[in-house]
Write an enzyme that holds these catalytic residues in place. Structure first.
Site, PDB file in Angstrom:
ATOM      1  N   SER A  90       1.262   1.260  -8.222  1.00 45.26           N
ATOM      2  CA  SER A  90       0.852   0.495  -7.049  1.00 45.26           C
ATOM      3  C   SER A  90       1.208  -0.973  -7.234  1.00 45.26           C
ATOM      4  CB  SER A  90      -0.654   0.648  -6.832  1.00 45.26           C
ATOM      5  OG  SER A  90      -1.365   0.225  -7.976  1.00 45.26           O
ATOM      6  N   ASP A 204      -2.357  -2.780  -1.555  1.00 45.01           N
ATOM      7  CA  ASP A 204      -3.163  -3.867  -0.997  1.00 45.01           C
ATOM      8  C   ASP A 204      -2.229  -5.026  -0.666  1.00 45.01           C
ATOM      9  OD1 ASP A 204      -3.406  -5.926  -3.500  1.00 45.01           O
ATOM     10  OD2 ASP A 204      -3.467  -3.848  -4.194  1.00 45.01           O
ATOM     11  N   ARG A 217      -5.304   6.967  -1.904  1.00 39.29           N
ATOM     12  CA  ARG A 217      -4.187   6.482  -2.712  1.00 39.29           C
ATOM     13  C   ARG A 217      -3.284   7.602  -3.199  1.00 39.29           C
ATOM     14  NH1 ARG A 217      -5.294   0.970  -6.020  1.00 39.29           N
ATOM     15  NH2 ARG A 217      -6.271  -0.171  -4.317  1.00 39.29           N
TER      16      ARG A 217
END
Length: 236
Positions: A90, A204, A217
């Protein structure tokens, strides 16, 4: 077997996908690999080897931050003969046009410091992705219904940063997103004549404050894993 990886010689594939989270490694192995077998449990940093479209693949957790990734990448390369290492993880979006769930394919990875900084001393080495992997990843992404961005990212050595002025300069200079591992991976790959790439999902956003709920996620990360596998094996 090494200090941090309990696999026997021959149990690690030449192609390794490296998520930071060991449980993401477990999810990716169970979701994408056939006959996945656990090959590492040392310190809870899970690793699995199986096949994808007939090709052997290892998915090994790397932990959080460049020092942790450096340990696993060094051992994978030096002790197990890994040749292709792809980070899947991520990142935080930094540009207005980069949205939550978008995928970033990192061409370059800027950093202030990494475990390799002492080697270069006064020189600012510019770590970049392997071209063949980058090209194959872009080609794979173009065949999928995934919003994808290609360009530079920033690998931070801190999670709770307190440098808004630095963030402003990253945005000003077109950096797409921020994460904590890719720059060191690219440096190690260059040093050991291996191939490396980072394929990242935006979870994010530093400007908008948006964030992907934890419950969503895993299902949102499937595209980056598929892109990474297709990049590693473009003819599969």
């Amino acid at each position: 077997m090494t200090t941090h990886i309990g696999a026997q010689v021959g149990e690690i594939a030449e192609t390794v996908l490296m998520p930071g989270d060991p449980y993401r490694a477990k999810w990716a192995a169970e979701t994408f690999l056939k006959d996945a077998k656990i090959v590492n449990e040392v310190r809870g940093m899970l690793g699995f080897t199986g096949t994808w479209n007939g090709n052997r693949v290892t998915i090994q957790g790397s932990g959080m931050g460049m020092p942790s990734l450096s340990i696993y990448a060094n051992e994978l390369i030096s002790a197990y003969g890994a040749k292709t290492l792809i980070r899947i993880g991520s990142c935080g979006g930094m540009q207005p046009h980069v949205g939550i769930r978008d995928v970033i394919i990192a061409m370059t990875a800027t950093t202030i410091t990494s475990p390799s900084s002492g080697i270069f001393r006064e020189m600012n080495f510019a770590p970049c992705a392997d071209w063949s992997l980058l090209q194959a990843a872009v080609n794979a992404a173009q065949t999928m219904d995934t919003k994808t961005h290609v360009g530079g990212i920033y690998s931070s050595d801190v999670f709770y940063a307190e440098r808004p002025d630095l963030d402003e300069q990253m945005v000003r200079h077109g950096v797409l997103g921020v994460e904590m591992e890719a720059a060191e991976l690219y440096i190690l790959a260059a040093r050991h004549k291996c191939r490396a790439l980072a394929v990242l999902t935006v979870s994010d956003h530093l400007q908008t404050g948006e964030a992907l709920p934890a419950s969503e996620r895993e299902q949102s990360f499937g595209d980056m894993v598929e892109i990474a596998l297709k990049a590693a094996f473009p003819d599969a």
